[in-house]
Design a protein around this motif. Structure first.
Motif, PDB file in Angstrom:
ATOM      1  N   GLY A 352      83.496  80.120  24.867  1.00 20.24           N
ATOM      2  CA  GLY A 352      84.737  80.089  24.096  1.00 20.24           C
ATOM      3  C   GLY A 352      85.749  81.130  24.519  1.00 20.24           C
ATOM      4  N   ILE A 353      85.445  81.927  25.555  1.00 14.94           N
ATOM      5  CA  ILE A 353      86.341  83.009  25.971  1.00 14.94           C
ATOM      6  C   ILE A 353      87.737  82.497  26.351  1.00 14.94           C
ATOM      7  CG2 ILE A 353      86.738  84.764  27.772  1.00 14.94           C
ATOM      8  CD1 ILE A 353      83.774  85.458  27.575  1.00 14.94           C
ATOM      9  N   PRO A 354      87.856  81.421  27.172  1.00  8.05           N
ATOM     10  CA  PRO A 354      89.207  80.960  27.519  1.00  8.05           C
ATOM     11  C   PRO A 354      89.969  80.332  26.351  1.00  8.05           C
ATOM     12  CG  PRO A 354      87.537  79.505  28.467  1.00  8.05           C
ATOM     13  CD  PRO A 354      86.814  80.699  27.919  1.00  8.05           C
ATOM     14  N   GLU A 355      89.288  80.078  25.228  1.00 11.52           N
ATOM     15  CA  GLU A 355      89.989  79.623  24.034  1.00 11.52           C
ATOM     16  C   GLU A 355      90.641  80.789  23.309  1.00 11.52           C
ATOM     17  OE1 GLU A 355      87.439  77.220  21.506  1.00 11.52           O
ATOM     18  OE2 GLU A 355      86.350  76.489  23.278  1.00 11.52           O
ATOM     19  N   MET A 356      90.110  81.986  23.534  1.00  5.47           N
ATOM     20  CA  MET A 356      90.615  83.182  22.866  1.00  5.47           C
ATOM     21  C   MET A 356      91.645  83.904  23.724  1.00  5.47           C
ATOM     22  SD  MET A 356      86.939  84.593  21.467  1.00  5.47           S
ATOM     23  CE  MET A 356      87.573  85.510  20.069  1.00  5.47           C
ATOM     24  N   ILE A 357      91.325  84.079  24.995  1.00  6.09           N
ATOM     25  CA  ILE A 357      92.244  84.750  25.916  1.00  6.09           C
ATOM     26  C   ILE A 357      93.121  83.705  26.578  1.00  6.09           C
ATOM     27  CG2 ILE A 357      92.451  86.239  27.942  1.00  6.09           C
ATOM     28  CD1 ILE A 357      89.607  87.251  27.386  1.00  6.09           C
ATOM     29  N   ASP A 358      94.408  83.793  26.355  1.00  5.06           N
ATOM     30  CA  ASP A 358      95.363  82.906  27.022  1.00  5.06           C
ATOM     31  C   ASP A 358      95.772  83.582  28.329  1.00  5.06           C
ATOM     32  OD1 ASP A 358      95.362  81.056  24.864  1.00  5.06           O
ATOM     33  OD2 ASP A 358      96.693  82.388  23.758  1.00  5.06           O
ATOM     34  N   HIS A 359      95.317  83.011  29.430  1.00  3.15           N
ATOM     35  CA  HIS A 359      95.462  83.647  30.741  1.00  3.15           C
ATOM     36  C   HIS A 359      96.910  84.024  31.039  1.00  3.15           C
ATOM     37  CE1 HIS A 359      94.335  84.621  34.831  1.00  3.15           C
ATOM     38  NE2 HIS A 359      95.286  83.843  35.294  1.00  3.15           N
ATOM     39  N   GLY A 360      97.120  85.320  31.311  1.00  2.00           N
ATOM     40  CA  GLY A 360      98.438  85.818  31.661  1.00  2.00           C
ATOM     41  C   GLY A 360      99.343  86.073  30.479  1.00  2.00           C
ATOM     42  N   ASP A 361      98.926  85.602  29.293  1.00  2.00           N
ATOM     43  CA  ASP A 361      99.774  85.758  28.112  1.00  2.00           C
ATOM     44  C   ASP A 361      99.306  86.914  27.228  1.00  2.00           C
ATOM     45  OD1 ASP A 361     101.946  84.605  26.353  1.00  2.00           O
ATOM     46  OD2 ASP A 361     100.250  84.473  24.959  1.00  2.00           O
ATOM     47  N   ASN A 362      98.000  87.013  27.021  1.00  2.00           N
ATOM     48  CA  ASN A 362      97.472  88.122  26.223  1.00  2.00           C
ATOM     49  C   ASN A 362      96.245  88.764  26.879  1.00  2.00           C
ATOM     50  OD1 ASN A 362      95.285  86.347  25.575  1.00  2.00           O
ATOM     51  ND2 ASN A 362      96.483  85.514  23.873  1.00  2.00           N
ATOM     52  N   GLY A 363      96.035  88.441  28.147  1.00  2.00           N
ATOM     53  CA  GLY A 363      94.888  88.969  28.874  1.00  2.00           C
ATOM     54  C   GLY A 363      94.684  88.200  30.160  1.00  2.00           C
ATOM     55  N   TYR A 364      93.474  88.222  30.671  1.00  2.00           N
ATOM     56  CA  TYR A 364      93.196  87.607  31.965  1.00  2.00           C
ATOM     57  C   TYR A 364      91.832  86.916  31.909  1.00  2.00           C
ATOM     58  CZ  TYR A 364      93.194  87.249  37.117  1.00  2.00           C
ATOM     59  OH  TYR A 364      93.201  86.790  38.415  1.00  2.00           O
ATOM     60  N   VAL A 365      91.799  85.641  32.320  1.00  2.00           N
ATOM     61  CA  VAL A 365      90.550  84.883  32.399  1.00  2.00           C
ATOM     62  C   VAL A 365      90.153  84.779  33.871  1.00  2.00           C
ATOM     63  CG1 VAL A 365      89.369  82.722  31.899  1.00  2.00           C
ATOM     64  CG2 VAL A 365      91.127  83.569  30.325  1.00  2.00           C
ATOM     65  N   ALA A 366      89.077  85.481  34.236  1.00  2.00           N
ATOM     66  CA  ALA A 366      88.636  85.515  35.633  1.00  2.00           C
ATOM     67  C   ALA A 366      87.690  84.355  35.928  1.00  2.00           C
ATOM     68  CB  ALA A 366      87.925  86.840  35.924  1.00  2.00           C
ATOM     69  N   LYS A 367      87.630  83.974  37.192  1.00  2.00           N
ATOM     70  CA  LYS A 367      86.705  82.917  37.613  1.00  2.00           C
ATOM     71  C   LYS A 367      85.276  83.358  37.297  1.00  2.00           C
ATOM     72  CE  LYS A 367      89.800  81.704  41.420  1.00  2.00           C
ATOM     73  NZ  LYS A 367      90.010  81.813  42.882  1.00  2.00           N
ATOM     74  N   TYR A 368      84.457  82.408  36.861  1.00  2.00           N
ATOM     75  CA  TYR A 368      83.097  82.700  36.410  1.00  2.00           C
ATOM     76  C   TYR A 368      82.279  83.390  37.507  1.00  2.00           C
ATOM     77  CZ  TYR A 368      78.551  81.911  34.175  1.00  2.00           C
ATOM     78  OH  TYR A 368      77.313  82.064  33.601  1.00  2.00           O
ATOM     79  N   LYS A 369      81.673  84.491  37.141  1.00  2.00           N
ATOM     80  CA  LYS A 369      80.813  85.276  38.030  1.00  2.00           C
ATOM     81  C   LYS A 369      81.534  85.723  39.307  1.00  2.00           C
ATOM     82  CE  LYS A 369      76.296  83.479  36.556  1.00  2.00           C
ATOM     83  NZ  LYS A 369      75.019  82.860  36.996  1.00  2.00           N
ATOM     84  N   ASP A 370      82.823  85.962  39.206  1.00  2.00           N
ATOM     85  CA  ASP A 370      83.617  86.405  40.357  1.00  2.00           C
ATOM     86  C   ASP A 370      84.123  87.821  40.096  1.00  2.00           C
ATOM     87  OD1 ASP A 370      85.432  86.885  42.382  1.00  2.00           O
ATOM     88  OD2 ASP A 370      86.277  84.857  42.365  1.00  2.00           O
ATOM     89  N   PRO A 371      83.386  88.850  40.539  1.00  2.00           N
ATOM     90  CA  PRO A 371      83.797  90.228  40.265  1.00  2.00           C
ATOM     91  C   PRO A 371      85.122  90.603  40.932  1.00  2.00           C
ATOM     92  CG  PRO A 371      81.955  90.175  41.810  1.00  2.00           C
ATOM     93  CD  PRO A 371      82.132  88.781  41.296  1.00  2.00           C
ATOM     94  N   MET A 372      85.452  89.944  42.052  1.00  3.44           N
ATOM     95  CA  MET A 372      86.719  90.227  42.713  1.00  3.44           C
ATOM     96  C   MET A 372      87.889  89.790  41.833  1.00  3.44           C
ATOM     97  SD  MET A 372      87.936  89.263  46.582  1.00  3.44           S
ATOM     98  CE  MET A 372      86.563  90.230  47.243  1.00  3.44           C
ATOM     99  N   ASP A 373      87.767  88.616  41.239  1.00  3.07           N
ATOM    100  CA  ASP A 373      88.829  88.134  40.353  1.00  3.07           C
ATOM    101  C   ASP A 373      88.880  88.970  39.078  1.00  3.07           C
ATOM    102  OD1 ASP A 373      90.964  86.468  39.753  1.00  3.07           O
ATOM    103  OD2 ASP A 373      89.713  85.016  38.686  1.00  3.07           O
ATOM    104  N   MET A 374      87.722  89.419  38.613  1.00  2.87           N
ATOM    105  CA  MET A 374      87.710  90.287  37.437  1.00  2.87           C
ATOM    106  C   MET A 374      88.408  91.613  37.736  1.00  2.87           C
ATOM    107  SD  MET A 374      84.643  91.302  34.872  1.00  2.87           S
ATOM    108  CE  MET A 374      85.102  89.887  33.841  1.00  2.87           C
ATOM    109  N   ALA A 375      88.163  92.168  38.911  1.00  2.00           N
ATOM    110  CA  ALA A 375      88.840  93.404  39.309  1.00  2.00           C
ATOM    111  C   ALA A 375      90.347  93.200  39.350  1.00  2.00           C
ATOM    112  CB  ALA A 375      88.325  93.855  40.673  1.00  2.00           C
ATOM    113  N   GLU A 376      90.769  92.038  39.890  1.00  2.00           N
ATOM    114  CA  GLU A 376      92.191  91.723  39.940  1.00  2.00           C
ATOM    115  C   GLU A 376      92.768  91.614  38.536  1.00  2.00           C
ATOM    116  OE1 GLU A 376      95.674  90.964  42.245  1.00  2.00           O
ATOM    117  OE2 GLU A 376      93.700  91.806  42.676  1.00  2.00           O
TER     118      GLU A 376
END
Length: 419
Positions: A352-376
């Motif tokens: 349910g995380i992407p239902e709560m975090i609106d990507h770029g609007d109130n946070g960032y939703v990173a690709k699943y199990k992608d630490p590089m995208d999470m760092a970004e």
């Protein structure tokens, strides 16, 4: 209308906290509601336990150990995944309890670990009262597991379970799935906290014919609110001139909470932006159960387990971003709490995380199990774009979707439709 909420724990763990918060929200809307729990830990008069004597408490603990020992034996004397599954072969029959008898609505939440057995749930169904089940994980629609991960066997019938030492066609998951078939013919209304879980649930043969609604968990937006960041940092003894990245959970050492991916994301962040080591500090909260936290590439402060809600509130107010690298989640209370305090979040695209975090609007939703995208995501949240707008949007999302009043009203309408 009298409602009884049933939960193994009063306020231990995310599901129990969500249940307790629903009780509070319903009380504020004038509902006659009681929480029946196996482990009462407060003096709250609206919380009761059927285990009000030493003998009854010992009997309850016996049910807990009996179920775990049964799993241990049936799973080839393996401790692996001992708490990832539940078979509910032992528990207490609460159908004759006065609170249950007086209730117009019986509302089950997380009832595992020896509190209610499958036979106990059957006895509740025999009362003929409306039963609502809020699913905080997948257990009611699977054979034995709480999170099926990539497995889809539960859609037809569980067998060859990946959580078992010796999976097979007629294994423990298959046997328990068959025992759960009474759910299919029972008049139970299921509620999922996220649309993600609803999609999982309605694909299960156990629940396909049942009514399934999606209603999120509530949060007190008056308590979890924005405050003076500098003041909160002083209270929590955190540096006032640093960007603070928060990570943690009640059991932060649980591999499902994604600590390894968080560490990798920080490594990538420090390699790509080496100057950040002077301006960023990582803050960690939660219990690691004896395990030491992995070595980090940034300075860090470990706060341990926080029992007081005031401390949790001030922590969310103090930090700049909350990172939740969980690999399995339904609708995390921590994201809700953080965003309600105006603190943006970064998490993986799971549950349910992407239902709560609106990507770029109130946070960032990173690709699943992608630490590089999470760092970004961490970097962009802290240093790119309009950070203050992210904070405002985070708070607004909680106000519009998860406030106590909104959630309580939806449950009240559901209750009224069942009476």
């Amino acid at each position: 209308m009298k409602v009884v909420l049933v939960s193994t724990y009063e306020r231990k763990g995310g599901a129990a906290i969500a249940c307790y918060r629903l009780k509070e929200a319903l009380l504020k809307e004038g509902v006659d509601v009681t929480l029946l729990t196996a482990y009462k830990t407060s003096d709250d008069p609206t919380v009761v336990t059927p285990f009000d004597t030493r003998w009854k408490r010992l009997k309850n603990r016996f049910h807990f150990y009996k179920e775990r020992f049964s799993i241990f034996i049936k799973n080839g004397f393996s401790r692996k995944n001992l708490f990832a599954i539940s078979i509910a072969d032992s528990g207490t029959d609460i159908s004759a309890h006065p609170i249950i008898r007086e209730a117009d609505i019986i509302h089950l939440h997380w009832i595992n670990q020896g509190f209610l057995s499958l036979n106990g749930i059957k006895e509740l169904c025999k009362l003929g009262k409306p039963i609502v089940v809020t699913m905080h994980d997948m257990w009611f629609c699977t054979g034995i597991c709480h999170h099926a991960r990539e497995c889809i066997s539960y859609q037809n019938i569980c067998r060859e379970c990946m959580f078992l030492q010796n999976p097979g066609i007629y294994d423990l998951s298959y046997q328990t799935y068959l025992e759960k078939r009474f759910i299919h013919s029972s008049d139970i209304t299921f509620v999922t906290c996220s649309r993600w879980l609803q999609e999982k649930v309605i694909s299960s043969m156990l629940i396909q014919e049942s009514l399934v609604k999606t209603i999120p968990n509530p949060i007190d937006i008056d308590f979890f609110s924005e405050g003076d960041r500098s003041f909160s940092r002083k209270l929590m003894k955190l540096p006032e001139n640093k960007k603070l990245i928060l990570f943690g959970a009640v059991n932060a050492g649980d591999k499902r909470k994604g600590v390894d991916f968080f560490v990798k994301a920080l490594d990538i962040l420090s390699q790509k932006y080496p100057d950040l080591k002077e301006s960023v500090t990582v803050v960690i909260f939660g219990n690691f159960k004896g395990a030491s936290f992995p070595k980090l590439s940034f300075p860090h402060i470990a706060l341990g387990y926080l029992a007081k809600e005031d401390d949790i509130l001030n922590l969310y107010r103090a930090v700049d971003v909350y990172v939740i690298p969980s690999l399995e989640e339904n609708l995390p209370n921590t994201i809700m709490e953080s965003m309600s305090c105006g603190t943006p979040c970064v998490g993986f695209d799971v549950g349910g995380i992407p239902e709560m975090i609106d990507h770029g609007d109130n946070g960032y939703v990173a690709k699943y199990k992608d630490p590089m995208d999470m760092a970004e995501g961490i970097y962009k949240t802290l240093f790119c774009g309009d950070y203050n707008q992210l904070r405002l949007n985070a708070r607004k999302k909680i106000e519009n979707c998860y406030s106590e009043k909104l959630v309580a009203e939806r449950y009240i309408r559901l209750y009224e439709s069942k009476i």
